[in-house]
Design an enzyme around this catalytic site. Structure first.
Site, PDB file in Angstrom:
ATOM      1  N   ILE A  36       0.752  -1.383  -0.093  1.00 59.85           N
ATOM      2  CA  ILE A  36      -0.057   0.015  -0.003  1.00 59.85           C
ATOM      3  C   ILE A  36       0.832   1.162   0.111  1.00 59.85           C
ATOM      4  O   ILE A  36       0.470   2.221  -0.721  1.00 59.85           O
ATOM      5  CB  ILE A  36      -0.905   0.121   1.156  1.00 59.85           C
ATOM      6  CG1 ILE A  36      -1.949  -1.134   1.245  1.00 59.85           C
ATOM      7  CG2 ILE A  36      -1.765   1.315   1.374  1.00 59.85           C
ATOM      8  CD1 ILE A  36      -2.902  -1.130   2.495  1.00 59.85           C
ATOM      9  N   SER A  38       4.778   3.432   1.607  1.00 56.75           N
ATOM     10  CA  SER A  38       6.085   3.509   1.944  1.00 56.75           C
ATOM     11  C   SER A  38       6.352   4.654   2.811  1.00 56.75           C
ATOM     12  O   SER A  38       5.945   5.383   2.259  1.00 56.75           O
ATOM     13  CB  SER A  38       6.930   2.994   1.065  1.00 56.75           C
ATOM     14  OG  SER A  38       8.550   3.044   1.653  1.00 56.75           O
ATOM     15  N   GLY A  39       6.784   4.583   4.018  1.00 59.32           N
ATOM     16  CA  GLY A  39       7.362   5.585   4.724  1.00 59.32           C
ATOM     17  C   GLY A  39       8.735   5.376   5.196  1.00 59.32           C
ATOM     18  O   GLY A  39       9.201   4.590   5.007  1.00 59.32           O
ATOM     19  N   THR A  40       9.211   6.493   6.092  1.00 62.25           N
ATOM     20  CA  THR A  40      10.417   6.335   6.551  1.00 62.25           C
ATOM     21  C   THR A  40      10.350   5.236   7.590  1.00 62.25           C
ATOM     22  O   THR A  40      11.543   4.490   7.621  1.00 62.25           O
ATOM     23  CB  THR A  40      10.907   7.775   7.267  1.00 62.25           C
ATOM     24  OG1 THR A  40      10.626   8.772   6.532  1.00 62.25           O
ATOM     25  CG2 THR A  40      12.267   7.726   7.667  1.00 62.25           C
ATOM     26  N   GLY A  42       8.686   2.622   7.600  1.00 65.24           N
ATOM     27  CA  GLY A  42       8.395   1.143   7.101  1.00 65.24           C
ATOM     28  C   GLY A  42       7.413   1.254   6.050  1.00 65.24           C
ATOM     29  O   GLY A  42       7.149   2.254   5.516  1.00 65.24           O
ATOM     30  N   ARG A  43       6.680   0.024   5.704  1.00 67.04           N
ATOM     31  CA  ARG A  43       5.705  -0.189   4.828  1.00 67.04           C
ATOM     32  C   ARG A  43       4.668  -0.820   5.184  1.00 67.04           C
ATOM     33  O   ARG A  43       4.329  -1.422   6.068  1.00 67.04           O
ATOM     34  CB  ARG A  43       6.254  -1.040   3.563  1.00 67.04           C
ATOM     35  CG  ARG A  43       7.727  -0.542   3.083  1.00 67.04           C
ATOM     36  CD  ARG A  43       8.583  -1.800   2.524  1.00 67.04           C
ATOM     37  NE  ARG A  43       9.587  -1.181   1.827  1.00 67.04           N
ATOM     38  CZ  ARG A  43       9.607  -0.901   0.492  1.00 67.04           C
ATOM     39  NH1 ARG A  43       8.499  -1.309  -0.164  1.00 67.04           N
ATOM     40  NH2 ARG A  43      10.687  -0.614  -0.047  1.00 67.04           N
ATOM     41  N   VAL A  44       3.553  -0.273   4.451  1.00 60.99           N
ATOM     42  CA  VAL A  44       2.143  -0.788   4.772  1.00 60.99           C
ATOM     43  C   VAL A  44       1.592  -1.803   3.524  1.00 60.99           C
ATOM     44  O   VAL A  44       1.829  -1.489   2.497  1.00 60.99           O
ATOM     45  CB  VAL A  44       1.338   0.334   5.129  1.00 60.99           C
ATOM     46  CG1 VAL A  44      -0.097  -0.334   5.385  1.00 60.99           C
ATOM     47  CG2 VAL A  44       1.847   1.284   6.023  1.00 60.99           C
ATOM     48  N   LYS A  60       1.370  -3.068   8.863  1.00 61.84           N
ATOM     49  CA  LYS A  60       2.488  -2.008   8.962  1.00 61.84           C
ATOM     50  C   LYS A  60       4.054  -2.551   9.327  1.00 61.84           C
ATOM     51  O   LYS A  60       4.201  -2.979  10.515  1.00 61.84           O
ATOM     52  CB  LYS A  60       2.289  -0.894   9.763  1.00 61.84           C
ATOM     53  CG  LYS A  60       3.114   0.319   9.803  1.00 61.84           C
ATOM     54  CD  LYS A  60       2.422   1.554  10.355  1.00 61.84           C
ATOM     55  CE  LYS A  60       3.393   2.728  10.514  1.00 61.84           C
ATOM     56  NZ  LYS A  60       2.869   3.833  11.167  1.00 61.84           N
ATOM     57  N   ASP A 161       0.622  14.433  14.462  1.00 63.95           N
ATOM     58  CA  ASP A 161       0.900  14.432  13.143  1.00 63.95           C
ATOM     59  C   ASP A 161      -0.555  14.226  12.250  1.00 63.95           C
ATOM     60  O   ASP A 161      -0.490  13.494  11.484  1.00 63.95           O
ATOM     61  CB  ASP A 161       1.831  13.166  12.983  1.00 63.95           C
ATOM     62  CG  ASP A 161       2.393  13.313  11.233  1.00 63.95           C
ATOM     63  OD1 ASP A 161       2.270  14.319  10.717  1.00 63.95           O
ATOM     64  OD2 ASP A 161       2.960  12.383  10.853  1.00 63.95           O
TER      65      ASP A 161
END
Ligand SMILES: Nc1ncnc2c1ncn2[C@@H]1O[C@H](COP(=O)(O)OP(=O)(O)O)[C@@H](O)[C@H]1O
Ligand SMILES: [Mg+2]
Lengths: 439, 389
Positions: A36, A38-40, A42-44, A60, A161
């Site tokens: 789904i 990707s962030g700093t 991790g990934r979802v 996640k 956030d």
């Protein structure tokens, strides 16, 4: 090697073996359907439970915390600890539910209930189709968002956030606040909040007290962000879309001049009389150097939010003085929510069947490197394989969209989430949190 | 959550009864001559956590959280099948993060190494096996968080003590209130009892209550009772022990003034903000402490039980000494005088004991012949044989 020698050299070996044997692996329990986001941190992934109910989840995965570029494993990141610790305690209709956490091969998998949509996607959809978010939808989304926020605030949690990408919506139109990776308990903190994370909240949603360098901030920063999100639902673009100034070489946080300017262009230059204490804020002199503006929020609303009450609410969510800003509770009691159309439990209740929002897109490109996909795709039926092709086509389309749409620049520059640890004694450079965080 | 203990993971999943505790030590108890040694181990390990915490400049609450993590870990594991020293280090490392005051992993490793090797110099050197590798601690952290079921938010009695007794400018509590104080303490509603207002304690009594709470972590009290009850017990005990406070109470009792005055709540409230220097005021008309505590409306039978537990802990503690010279001299003297069980227990003895437990269990598992004089091990093998047959 005998048992006895073993225990003396590595006394924990038997313990670990026992735990490893008992452990269920992610892929034992879930069939990964695709990737789904990707962030700093991790990934979802989207995944289907292998239990009989076959429920869909979002998993996640946190990357192991790395020190610089060296892949020495230094333990679980502060962000993961935080998100896990908070999520294990909370439970509310409007906050995304954590189903379980799986620890496996130095990675952490948080299994959440799946939410088909999010605010960012709804905004995209309308901006693509050049339609406005229907008022009943807009109002219900805002109401439910505030309702989830009230729960968090009552539990002494500041989210820190809130932004469209972190506010999810289920297929049934229920808002789910997500991503507690920056959230904090404010109940009797051991050190002031500003000492932990110097920079919080993506710049476009960042409250003026943070921009002006206030040492103490509170729940009101979340309420400001709700104002920004509500305005964005109405106009389909961020209301205060400033350019982020980069951290300097010493990682000092510079005055975010452009962001402040974007705010005062709409809300007018703040005055001491509506914000007592303004003069004492560290960046007051920087503020003084900016051009002066009049309050134009009324004008801004006229073309975008055609309701006097909605304007009134927004006005109070955007109160400069954090002590004067509405609380989540007060906001929920606002007259706007009492006039028609009333907010609904299913935010999409007023939509005709053909008006729904598209499903979340998933991709497969880089999945193999994370959770072993082969096992999952073997299990997939033919129809799923077809869907997969479809999804890939959509994904290509999406990446095009993302590069052209104003939202593509995920929340300003990389530094927007930088959480620099400076406070704790003996933390040195703040290994666990010095990383820059992307949305 | 932070407001509501009753729906917290702490209350729902980790508040256990003594049967669970007994079950958790079922394996260890087979390798010690007397169950009491397990209490001494519990005391000793908590002391090590506090020492390591101090070396890492952790706040008292972080140390408390680390200790609770340690106790929870050993609800699921035995001392003899694990290495409590690396578990201790991992507990401190995770607790620092969970309490939002992280320390660097390499500091934890180096401080733990130096502490644990100095602890053992007198009698036993086996403890020097503490790894120098960060990755080992990180690995332990991972398993620890797993055994903790990711429940990392812990409630502590300090919070109740602060809610009840916090006052501006108090040195005792100042360590705990360094938070968001620009806006005042966010102390939220109480999750227990019915009383209102603040208890105005003598600084000395407050200090004492704080220390009693620290001490409770040396035993397993933190697993057995909700933190607010532990705090109230500590307040009761401090009031009873603290000279001046006791004097006040006795005077009130004699004059009958302590009888449940309906207005105690509001009295407390007004007193919180007023009286810049209250000592002279206090002498004239001390707050009705007994009435205030009664007004909290908590289960007094439980308070009495917890008091008992704390008193037993102190009795046990009296027989524990970290004085290095005791190790060699006094302990062995006492031992010979009183037969097999030494009267003074030292860290050196406990470390030895731990190693013996571990070796015995290991021998047991590998099927080696059990040494004579270890009837427990034999029993265990018999049991297993019976179970298998
Ligand atoms: N429960 C969920 N259901 C569906 N999608 C989700 C879910 N949680 C997260 N996502 C998607 O993944 C993205 C990143 O998740 P988030 O929790 O915000 O992680 P990050 O810390 O990387 O920002 C979200 O913006 C959303 O698009
Ligand atoms: Mg996010």
């Amino acid at each position: 090697m005998t048992h006895q020698q073993n225990t003396l050299n590595d006394p924990m070996k038997m313990y670990r073996d026992k735990r490893d044997m008992a452990r269920k692996r992610v892929t034992d329990k879930y069939a990964i359907q695709g990737f789904i986001s990707s962030g700093t941190y991790g990934r979802v992934y989207k995944a289907q439970s292998k239990e009989s109910d076959g429920r869909i989840h979002a998993i996640k995965k946190f990357k192991p915390d790395k020190e610089g570029d060296v892949v020495t494993y230094t333990g679980i990141s502060q962000s993961a600890i935080r998100e896990i610790a908070l999520n294990r305690e909370i439970s509310h209709e409007n906050v995304v539910a954590l189903k379980e956490v799986i620890l496996e091969d130095k990675s952490i998998y948080m299994v959440f209930e799946f939410a088909e949509h999010d605010f960012l996607q709804v905004i995209h959809h309308h901006s693509q189709s050049r339609t406005a978010v229907p008022m009943p939808v807009l109002k219900s989304l805002t109401y439910q968002l505030l309702n989830g926020l009230l729960y968090l605030h009552n539990a002494h949690i500041i989210h820190r956030d809130l932004k469209p990408a972190n506010i999810l919506i289920t297929a049934g139109g229920v808002v789910k606040i997500g991503d507690l990776g920056l959230a904090r308990l404010t109940y009797q903190p051991l050190q002031p909040l500003f000492m932990g994370d110097k920079v919080v909240v993506t710049i476009w949603y960042r409250a003026p007290e943070l921009l002006l360098g206030a040492k103490h901030y509170n729940k009101a920063v979340d309420v400001w962000a709700v104002g920004c999100v509500m305005a964005e639902l109405a106009s389909l673009r961020p209301i205060f879309k400033g350019e982020e100034a980069k951290l300097d070489a010493k990682k000092n946080v510079p005055f975010q001049k452009d962001q402040m300017l974007k705010i005062i262009e709409v809300l007018g230059t703040p005055e001491e009389r509506d914000w007592p204490g303004l003069k004492n804020l560290p960046e007051y002199s920087s503020l003084q150097r900016l051009d002066k503006y009049h309050d134009r929020l009324g004008e801004w609303c006229r073309t975008r939010l055609n309701s006097k009450e909605a304007f009134e609410l927004l006005r109070q969510l955007f109160a400069y003085d954090p002590d004067n800003r509405l609380t989540a509770k007060e906001a929920l009691q606002h007259k706007w929510f009492q006039e028609d159309p009333r907010p609904t439990l299913n935010a999409f209740a007023s939509l005709a069947p053909n008006q729904g929002y598209p499903q979340r897109r998933i991709t497969h490109d880089d999945a193999p490197s994370m959770i072993p996909l082969p096992a999952a795709s073997q299990a997939q039926t033919q129809t799923q394989a077809q869907q997969l092709a479809q999804v890939q086509a959509q994904a290509a389309h999406l990446s095009q969209q993302l590069s052209t749409h104003p939202h593509s620049g995920k929340a300003g520059s990389a530094a927007s989430f930088a959480s620099l640890s400076g406070g704790a004694a003996g933390v040195g450079s703040g290994h666990a949190r010095k990383k820059t965080r992307l949305g | 959550m932070a407001t509501d203990f009753w729906v917290s993971s702490h209350y729902l999943r980790w508040n256990v009864d003594s049967a669970v505790l007994r079950q958790a030590r079922a394996e260890d108890i087979q390798y010690v001559d007397h169950p009491e040694y397990l209490d001494f181990l519990a005391l000793f390990f908590a002391g090590l956590i506090a020492k390591l915490g101090k070396k890492l400049s952790l706040r008292q609450r972080v140390i408390a959280t680390a200790t609770v993590f340690f106790r929870r870990f050993y609800l699921k594991n035995s001392y003899c099948e694990t290495d409590p020293f690396i578990v201790i280090a991992a507990c401190c490392y995770v607790a620092a993060k969970a309490e939002e005051s992280p320390v660097h992993i390499k500091n934890v490793v180096s401080e733990a190494r130096s502490l644990f090797s100095s602890e053992a110099t007198t009698l036993y050197s086996g403890i020097k096996t503490f790894p120098s590798d960060n990755a080992k601690l990180a690995e332990m952290e991972f398993y620890l968080v797993g055994d903790l079921e990711c429940d990392l938010t812990v409630f502590h009695p300090y919070r109740t003590l602060m809610t009840l007794c916090w006052k501006e400018g108090s040195d005792v509590i100042s360590e705990a209130e360094a938070g968001e104080l620009g806006a005042g303490i966010d102390d939220g509603p109480r999750y227990w009892g019915t009383g209102e207002g603040k208890l105005e304690m003598h600084e000395g009594a407050l200090q004492m209550a704080w220390f009693i709470i620290n001490d409770t972590y040396r035993s397993e009290i933190c697993l057995l009772y909700p933190p607010h009850l532990i705090a109230i017990t500590a307040i009761y005990m401090a009031c009873a022990i603290h000279q001046e406070t006791r004097g006040d109470i006795e005077k009130q009792t004699q004059s009958g003034a302590y009888a449940f005055s309906g207005s105690q709540g509001s009295q407390g409230l007004t007193r919180r903000s007023s009286r810049p220097s209250s000592s002279s005021y206090k002498r004239q008309q001390p707050q009705d402490i007994v009435g205030f505590l009664a007004g909290l409306n908590v289960n007094m039978a439980l308070i009495a039980t917890i008091t008992q537990e704390i008193v037993s802990l102190y009795a046990l503690w009296d027989r524990y000494s970290e004085d290095a010279t005791t190790d060699s001299a006094r302990a062995s003297l006492k031992r010979s005088a009183s037969g097999s069980r030494p009267e003074i227990i030292t860290p050196g003895l406990l470390i030895q004991l731990l190693w013996r437990m571990r070796e015995a269990r290991s021998a047991d598992l590998s099927g080696a012949h059990s040494t004579p004089g270890r009837p427990v091990a034999v029993n265990k093998m018999l049991e297993r044989a019976q179970a298998a047959g």
